[in-house]
Design a protein around this motif. Structure first.
Motif, PDB file in Angstrom:
ATOM      1  N   LEU A 270       0.855  -1.183   0.000  1.00 46.13           N
ATOM      2  CA  LEU A 270       0.000   0.000   0.000  1.00 46.13           C
ATOM      3  C   LEU A 270       0.887   1.227   0.000  1.00 46.13           C
ATOM      4  CD1 LEU A 270      -2.279  -1.350   2.820  1.00 46.13           C
ATOM      5  CD2 LEU A 270      -2.799  -1.375   0.380  1.00 46.13           C
ATOM      6  N   LEU A 271       0.865   1.973  -1.078  1.00 47.37           N
ATOM      7  CA  LEU A 271       1.739   3.138  -1.185  1.00 47.37           C
ATOM      8  C   LEU A 271       0.902   4.408  -1.165  1.00 47.37           C
ATOM      9  CD1 LEU A 271       3.971   1.830  -4.137  1.00 47.37           C
ATOM     10  CD2 LEU A 271       4.081   1.213  -1.723  1.00 47.37           C
ATOM     11  N   ASP A 272       1.202   5.258  -0.190  1.00 48.64           N
ATOM     12  CA  ASP A 272       0.405   6.474  -0.029  1.00 48.64           C
ATOM     13  C   ASP A 272       1.169   7.676  -0.583  1.00 48.64           C
ATOM     14  OD1 ASP A 272      -1.389   8.371   0.677  1.00 48.64           O
ATOM     15  OD2 ASP A 272      -1.231   8.078   2.842  1.00 48.64           O
ATOM     16  N   GLU A 273       0.852   8.066  -1.791  1.00 45.83           N
ATOM     17  CA  GLU A 273       1.536   9.192  -2.452  1.00 45.83           C
ATOM     18  C   GLU A 273       3.036   9.159  -2.210  1.00 45.83           C
ATOM     19  OE1 GLU A 273      -0.243  12.985  -1.985  1.00 45.83           O
ATOM     20  OE2 GLU A 273      -2.245  12.186  -1.654  1.00 45.83           O
ATOM     21  N   PRO A 274       3.688   8.068  -2.620  1.00 48.57           N
ATOM     22  CA  PRO A 274       5.089   7.916  -2.226  1.00 48.57           C
ATOM     23  C   PRO A 274       6.029   8.926  -2.856  1.00 48.57           C
ATOM     24  CG  PRO A 274       4.452   6.195  -3.771  1.00 48.57           C
ATOM     25  CD  PRO A 274       3.216   6.933  -3.436  1.00 48.57           C
ATOM     26  N   PHE A 275       5.615   9.528  -3.953  1.00 49.21           N
ATOM     27  CA  PHE A 275       6.552  10.419  -4.641  1.00 49.21           C
ATOM     28  C   PHE A 275       6.148  11.892  -4.585  1.00 49.21           C
ATOM     29  CE2 PHE A 275       6.555   6.448  -7.365  1.00 49.21           C
ATOM     30  CZ  PHE A 275       7.517   5.847  -6.577  1.00 49.21           C
ATOM     31  N   SER A 276       5.092  12.183  -3.860  1.00 52.74           N
ATOM     32  CA  SER A 276       4.555  13.542  -3.932  1.00 52.74           C
ATOM     33  C   SER A 276       5.496  14.573  -3.318  1.00 52.74           C
ATOM     34  CB  SER A 276       3.197  13.611  -3.254  1.00 52.74           C
ATOM     35  OG  SER A 276       3.341  13.307  -1.892  1.00 52.74           O
ATOM     36  N   ALA A 277       6.401  14.125  -2.433  1.00 47.03           N
ATOM     37  CA  ALA A 277       7.286  15.098  -1.798  1.00 47.03           C
ATOM     38  C   ALA A 277       8.566  15.320  -2.607  1.00 47.03           C
ATOM     39  CB  ALA A 277       7.627  14.649  -0.386  1.00 47.03           C
ATOM     40  N   LEU A 278       8.700  14.612  -3.729  1.00 50.05           N
ATOM     41  CA  LEU A 278       9.936  14.719  -4.508  1.00 50.05           C
ATOM     42  C   LEU A 278       9.811  15.755  -5.616  1.00 50.05           C
ATOM     43  CD1 LEU A 278      10.595  10.900  -4.907  1.00 50.05           C
ATOM     44  CD2 LEU A 278      11.611  12.435  -3.233  1.00 50.05           C
ATOM     45  N   ASP A 279      10.941  16.273  -6.079  1.00 48.89           N
ATOM     46  CA  ASP A 279      10.895  17.206  -7.201  1.00 48.89           C
ATOM     47  C   ASP A 279      10.518  16.445  -8.468  1.00 48.89           C
ATOM     48  OD1 ASP A 279      13.547  16.656  -8.885  1.00 48.89           O
ATOM     49  OD2 ASP A 279      13.982  16.434  -6.750  1.00 48.89           O
ATOM     50  N   SER A 280      10.081  17.148  -9.501  1.00 47.91           N
ATOM     51  CA  SER A 280       9.413  16.462 -10.605  1.00 47.91           C
ATOM     52  C   SER A 280      10.352  15.544 -11.385  1.00 47.91           C
ATOM     53  CB  SER A 280       8.748  17.477 -11.532  1.00 47.91           C
ATOM     54  OG  SER A 280       9.726  18.260 -12.133  1.00 47.91           O
ATOM     55  N   LEU A 281      11.637  15.912 -11.501  1.00 45.27           N
ATOM     56  CA  LEU A 281      12.558  15.038 -12.226  1.00 45.27           C
ATOM     57  C   LEU A 281      12.805  13.741 -11.468  1.00 45.27           C
ATOM     58  CD1 LEU A 281      15.222  17.493 -13.689  1.00 45.27           C
ATOM     59  CD2 LEU A 281      13.484  16.165 -14.913  1.00 45.27           C
ATOM     60  N   THR A 282      13.046  13.886 -10.169  1.00 48.48           N
ATOM     61  CA  THR A 282      13.234  12.694  -9.341  1.00 48.48           C
ATOM     62  C   THR A 282      11.979  11.842  -9.367  1.00 48.48           C
ATOM     63  OG1 THR A 282      14.505  14.123  -7.899  1.00 48.48           O
ATOM     64  CG2 THR A 282      14.050  11.923  -7.084  1.00 48.48           C
ATOM     65  N   ARG A 283      10.830  12.509  -9.391  1.00 49.20           N
ATOM     66  CA  ARG A 283       9.570  11.777  -9.370  1.00 49.20           C
ATOM     67  C   ARG A 283       9.443  10.901 -10.619  1.00 49.20           C
ATOM     68  NH1 ARG A 283       5.820  15.512  -7.674  1.00 49.20           N
ATOM     69  NH2 ARG A 283       5.275  16.239  -9.736  1.00 49.20           N
ATOM     70  N   ILE A 284       9.772  11.490 -11.782  1.00 45.17           N
ATOM     71  CA  ILE A 284       9.681  10.730 -13.028  1.00 45.17           C
ATOM     72  C   ILE A 284      10.610   9.515 -12.974  1.00 45.17           C
ATOM     73  CG2 ILE A 284      10.306  10.814 -15.474  1.00 45.17           C
ATOM     74  CD1 ILE A 284       9.200  13.689 -15.484  1.00 45.17           C
ATOM     75  N   ALA A 285      11.834   9.751 -12.482  1.00 47.66           N
ATOM     76  CA  ALA A 285      12.791   8.641 -12.379  1.00 47.66           C
ATOM     77  C   ALA A 285      12.257   7.561 -11.445  1.00 47.66           C
ATOM     78  CB  ALA A 285      14.128   9.164 -11.866  1.00 47.66           C
ATOM     79  N   MET A 286      11.664   7.993 -10.345  1.00 48.61           N
ATOM     80  CA  MET A 286      11.174   7.032  -9.356  1.00 48.61           C
ATOM     81  C   MET A 286       9.975   6.245  -9.878  1.00 48.61           C
ATOM     82  SD  MET A 286      13.041   7.082  -6.590  1.00 48.61           S
ATOM     83  CE  MET A 286      12.021   6.413  -5.296  1.00 48.61           C
ATOM     84  N   GLN A 287       9.152   6.899 -10.689  1.00 49.85           N
ATOM     85  CA  GLN A 287       7.998   6.198 -11.258  1.00 49.85           C
ATOM     86  C   GLN A 287       8.451   5.065 -12.167  1.00 49.85           C
ATOM     87  OE1 GLN A 287       6.050   9.488 -13.097  1.00 49.85           O
ATOM     88  NE2 GLN A 287       4.872  10.037 -11.252  1.00 49.85           N
ATOM     89  N   ASP A 288       9.405   5.370 -13.033  1.00 48.60           N
ATOM     90  CA  ASP A 288       9.921   4.328 -13.927  1.00 48.60           C
ATOM     91  C   ASP A 288      10.550   3.203 -13.126  1.00 48.60           C
ATOM     92  OD1 ASP A 288       9.072   5.779 -16.011  1.00 48.60           O
ATOM     93  OD2 ASP A 288      11.024   6.589 -16.593  1.00 48.60           O
TER      94      ASP A 288
END
Lengths: 254, 251
Positions: free
Chosen positions: A155-173
């Motif tokens: 269960l992941l609760d907005e795990p990337f929302s606190a990251l900057d957008s570039l890091t977020r894209i990397a983390m999503q992939d």
């Protein structure tokens, strides 16, 4: 049998004077990747709190493999929005935390934690402190910790929302890759429609106020970031956005 | 090391300037029984070194340390109980706060009456002054752990006792050390105050005796020793703290 099932679940926080979730039902199949979207404050995170038994004062039934989950902890791995790493523990000790809860023998903990860290690409960071790591790395440590929390369901609760957008894209992939390898069942709460379409194979759209219906949208055809720019995806995105907007105007009228 | 010395330079300059100012004013006033020169005090400490360091400093410091120890044990115990049981918090917290409105100085003579001229009347004063800040700081430290962290550990299936030891206790450690550092000077003040009111030894008692002899420098000498003792004990606690708490900067 489905892995997780909500049957006519209604919920209201004791401190609130309104009902948050009203009579909702849905099923999650094994190996599903569900992304949950809905307006802020509509009860997305509450859904996860119900599954992890942090809130137990609901009516209806939540079952895991057919067994009611009430008052049992530790069967679903929860990853919070913030990394919540303990600053006085080294990275590896932080990752070990769920193992300590499961009373895994000490001799095995180190090995398991090392494996988990290697999986998230953080070998060699074992003895650093959380303050020495970047936001993206900390989030990956948090993910490693979640891996060891056990259970088939993540269960992941907005795990990337606190990251900057570039890091977020990397983390999503990165997350997509991880989940593929792990063959786990995932429920991910997000407020980012792109993220919801890209990561999930199904979107759970929470609608109504109180939330009384979970609309299930199949997005399994969107597999890569490129697919997000197809006409079909654009149309879906438009539909979702306008849905949110009309929902809003409806609320204003009432 | 060089940087460290340089970092303390402004404090040294201020301190030495103040001492020079004091010396200047004292020379102008020229009445050692009212305002002795800093140099006279230093000389007096040297002259009185034998009674000061072999009798009176150990007496006061033992009162201070016993008082501090009792306060820490009592404070930790109360703080933990109040954190674990909401009922205890509601029953104790207001009472603990109320005890602080009682002027200890005013009732301290009673303690001498109850417990005599020995060590325990002073220990009681010291405990009454220090246990409050210790209890409240540690209690706040235990309470300050994030609810989210607690909930995350719950989802791991951790017992509330394990959460206490793995989350709350380490989280309260910085508050614990702050509380002790704050309590040390208070404890020494409490001890000296108790001795001032009635004792057979101790720096407070010694200071009072010098007062009756109109020996201004002699009054200040034990006060300086008290201050240095306080600084030394705080330094020791700080060193221990640095060993245990390396992550304070983060919060």
């Amino acid at each position: 049998m489905s892995l997780l099932e909500f049957k006519n679940v209604s919920f209201k926080y004791i401190t609130d004077d309104y009902v948050l979730l009203e009579n909702i039902s849905f099923e999650v199949e094994k190996n599903d990747f569900i992304t949950v979207i809905g307006k802020s404050g509509c009860g997305k995170s509450t859904l996860l709190r119900l599954i992890t038994c942090l809130e137990t004062d609901y009516s209806g039934e939540i079952t895991l493999c057919g067994n009611p989950v009430k008052n049992t902890h530790g069967y679903a791995a929860f990853m919070p929005q913030k990394d919540l790493l303990l600053p006085w523990r080294t990275i590896i000790k932080n990752v070990m935390l769920p193992l300590e809860a499961q009373k895994v023998p000490k001799s095995q903990r180190t090995e398991l934690a090392k494996d988990a860290l290697a999986r998230v690409g953080l070998s060699g960071m074992e003895n650093k402190y959380p303050s020495e790591l970047s936001g993206g790395m900390r989030q990956r440590v948090s993910f490693a910790r979640t891996l060891l929390a056990g259970g088939e369901l993540m269960l992941l609760d907005e795990p990337f929302s606190a990251l900057d957008s570039l890091t977020r894209i990397a983390m999503q992939d990165w997350l997509l890759q991880q989940v593929k390898q792990l063959s786990k069942t995932v429920m991910l709460v997000t407020h980012d429609i792109d993220e919801a379409m890209l990561l999930g194979n199904k979107i759970f759209l929470l609608t109504g106020r109180p939330v009384s219906e979970v609309k299930i949208i199949d997005v399994s055809h969107i597999k890569t970031r490129k697919d997000l720019y197809s006409d079909e995806a654009a149309e879906l995105k438009n539909k979702l956005v306008s849905r949110f907007l009309t929902d809003d105007s409806g609320k204003e009228q009432s | 090391m060089k940087k460290k010395i340089f970092g303390h330079l402004p404090a040294w300059i201020t301190g030495i300037s103040l001492l020079l100012l004091w010396q200047l004013i004292a020379v102008i006033i020229d009445a050692a029984y009212i305002l002795p020169l800093p140099t006279q005090i230093a000389v007096r400490i040297w002259e009185l070194r034998d009674p000061l360091f072999t009798v009176h400093t150990p007496a006061t410091m033992s009162v201070t340390l016993i008082g501090l120890l009792i306060s820490i044990v009592l404070g930790v115990l109360l703080a933990v109980v109040m954190d674990r049981y909401e009922f205890a918090e509601r029953a104790l917290y207001p009472v603990i706060v109320t005890t602080q409105t009682v002027p200890v100085t005013a009732i301290a003579p009673l303690f001498v009456l109850w417990l005599g001229y020995g060590i325990w009347s002073k220990v009681l004063v010291s405990v009454l002054i220090t246990f409050f800040p210790i209890t409240i700081s540690i209690h706040d430290g235990l309470k300050s752990s994030k609810r989210e962290n607690e909930e995350l550990m719950k989802t791991f299936g951790m017992s509330s006792l394990a959460i206490f030891f793995k989350l709350k206790l380490p989280n309260a450690l910085p508050s614990f050390f702050s509380a002790i550092k704050m309590a040390i000077p208070l404890s020494i003040i409490g001890a000296a105050m108790g001795e001032w009111l009635g004792a057979q030894s101790g720096l407070g008692y010694f200071s009072k005796r010098m007062m009756t002899q109109l020996d201004g420098a002699g009054v200040f000498a034990p006060v300086v020793v008290l201050a240095v003792c306080a600084m030394l004990v705080v330094a020791v606690i700080s060193a221990i703290e640095r060993k245990f708490v390396k992550w304070r900067k983060e919060i």
